[in-house]
Scaffold this active site. Structure first.
Site, PDB file in Angstrom:
ATOM      1  CG  HIS A   1       0.257  -1.627   0.922  1.00  0.00           C
ATOM      2  ND1 HIS A   1       0.960  -0.545   0.440  1.00  0.00           N
ATOM      3  CD2 HIS A   1      -1.059  -1.313   0.731  1.00  0.00           C
ATOM      4  CE1 HIS A   1       0.114   0.367  -0.004  1.00  0.00           C
ATOM      5  NE2 HIS A   1      -1.119  -0.079   0.160  1.00  0.00           N
ATOM      6  CD  GLU A   2      -4.091  -3.554   0.831  1.00  0.00           C
ATOM      7  OE1 GLU A   2      -4.902  -2.846   1.474  1.00  0.00           O
ATOM      8  OE2 GLU A   2      -3.648  -3.239  -0.284  1.00  0.00           O
TER       9      GLU A   2
ATOM     10  CG  HIS B   1      -4.357   0.760   3.782  1.00  0.00           C
ATOM     11  ND1 HIS B   1      -3.966   2.069   3.786  1.00  0.00           N
ATOM     12  CD2 HIS B   1      -3.967   0.249   2.575  1.00  0.00           C
ATOM     13  CE1 HIS B   1      -3.346   2.352   2.641  1.00  0.00           C
ATOM     14  NE2 HIS B   1      -3.327   1.261   1.908  1.00  0.00           N
TER      15      HIS B   1
END
Length: 429
Positions: free
Chosen positions: A21-22, A25
């Protein structure tokens, strides 16, 4: 030993999902020239870290999420941008502290690499990339599960032939004295027979459910064509009325015609379309579960403090879902079944991360996505009216909401943790 191994495997899978997920980003932020000083999995005290280039990568002690720290997430106050006086308000001190802390990350040489300076669509991409990565991972996991392993499906191959007639809800499989033989036993069915047709209606290998329904609907003597040792044989059993498991819901019992055969279960590989159908179904059910979270609080509270039974369909924390991973590996079931259960659980976790992080509340990703959407709309409206650029939306004003949400999240996580330890959800009794 297998229980502990299952917990560890699933826990690592969750940590990977957070890091994945990170990564969404991180990659998009770097792509748009935003400086990223930190990439962390977990919260609290750092237990390991290493620095590569301008970014520190690490693991923290509390594995309840992760974060990518980008400079300039909070824009300067409107007054600072225009040179006007400082504003006051009941939460202004908190807002100013957050703004000041954000400004401390920005060095003079990095002034043009701040998050808030990027166009709204770029900020939306950066913040949406994390949840989208979870969705991508869920699609990949379901593809492996359904296209690689397959869906556990009833076949038309006979796995067992019952010796005597017993109702489906019988407490024992032993034949009592005087019990009549089953129609299948009388007709000469054997384990391993592959049923090809029933009264002329043909079935393929994975038409087990259709075959069950046809048997329950059948009347009088029927001609069943089977394949045995490469030879086609016609058997003529006479189904009888009995209490049988419902085709639509195997946990329910109905009156139907009965032969006395069990059908083998096997894994049938699915198409790519089936993957997206499954994703849509899980997204719908997960979205409904998230919407029902407030109504689940009393039940969760009761399971922790009042000794009430834990709702199997209720919310589960990281500890609880990892424990279920341990339960799966502990079962004496084929490896393919264990792998299927673990993959489906991890895919469901990623769907939850995808939807939950899109909620339009800070400090979740949606808490930055929706202000950016509003900013883009506002800029267009102002431009059409011939008015000057209104500047960035002041997300710092949402910080009091973010603190309240964070506190609620901490309390909720603590309640889930206690429930998962003292009254865990058990899939296998």
């Amino acid at each position: 030993m297998m229980f502990v191994l299952g917990i560890l495997i699933f826990f690592v899978g969750i940590l990977f999902s957070v890091a994945w997920h990170e990564l969404g980003h991180f990659v998009t932020a770097r792509w748009f020239g935003i400086k990223v000083p930190e990439f962390m999995v977990g919260f609290g005290k750092t237990i390991w870290s290493t620095k590569r280039g301008e970014t520190e990568y690490g693991l923290k002690a509390i594995p309840l999420g992760g974060y990518v720290r980008m400079i300039g997430m909070i824009p300067p106050a409107r007054g600072e941008l225009l040179g006007s006086s400082r504003r006051t308000g009941p939460f202004q001190g908190l807002i100013d502290d957050v703004r000041r802390q954000s400004a401390m990350d920005v060095r003079p040489e990095d002034a043009d690499r701040q998050f808030y300076l990027r166009k709204p669509w770029k900020r939306i991409v950066v913040m949406a990339a994390g949840p989208i990565m979870n969705l991508i991972l869920a699609v990949l996991l379901f593809a492996v599960l359904l296209m690689g392993i397959g869906m556990n499906t009833g076949t038309t191959t006979v796995s067992a032939v019952s010796e005597c007639v017993l109702p489906a809800d019988a407490a024992t499989t032993s034949c009592p004295v005087g019990a009549p033989p089953t129609p299948a036993a009388v007709a000469g069915f054997r384990p391993g027979d592959e049923i090809l047709a029933l009264d002329g209606q043909e079935f393929s290998r994975f038409d087990g459910e259709e075959l069950r329904a046809a048997i329950q609907r059948s009347t009088g003597p029927v001609v069943v064509t089977v394949l045995r040792d490469g030879q086609r044989l016609d058997l003529t059993p006479t189904p009888i009325r009995n209490l049988v498991a419902s085709v639509d819901d195997p946990t329910q019992f109905v009156e139907g015609n009965f032969l006395g055969i069990g059908l083998l279960q096997d894994y049938e590989r699915q198409s790519l379309g089936a993957v997206f159908v499954e994703i849509g179904d899980v997204v719908g059910r997960t979205g409904q579960a998230i919407a029902e979270l407030p109504s689940r609080v009393p039940g969760l509270f009761g399971s922790v403090f009042l000794g009430e039974e834990r709702d199997v369909n209720g919310p589960i924390g990281i500890v609880g879902v990892s424990r279920i991973g341990g339960e799966v590996l502990e079962q004496e079931i084929p490896f393919v079944a264990e792998a299927s259960l673990l993959l489906s659980l991890l895919a469901a976790v990623n769907i939850s991360l995808f939807l939950f992080n899109l909620l339009p509340i800070p400090p979740l990703d949606g808490g930055q996505i929706f202000p950016a959407i509003w900013e883009a709309v506002k800029k267009r409206i102002w431009r059409l009216r011939g008015r000057p650029d209104p500047g960035p939306v002041d997300v710092a004003k949402l910080m009091p909401v973010a603190y309240v949400v964070a506190m609620v999240f901490i309390v909720w996580s603590g309640l889930l943790l206690v429930a998962d330890v003292i009254n865990p959800v058990r899939l296998f009794q």
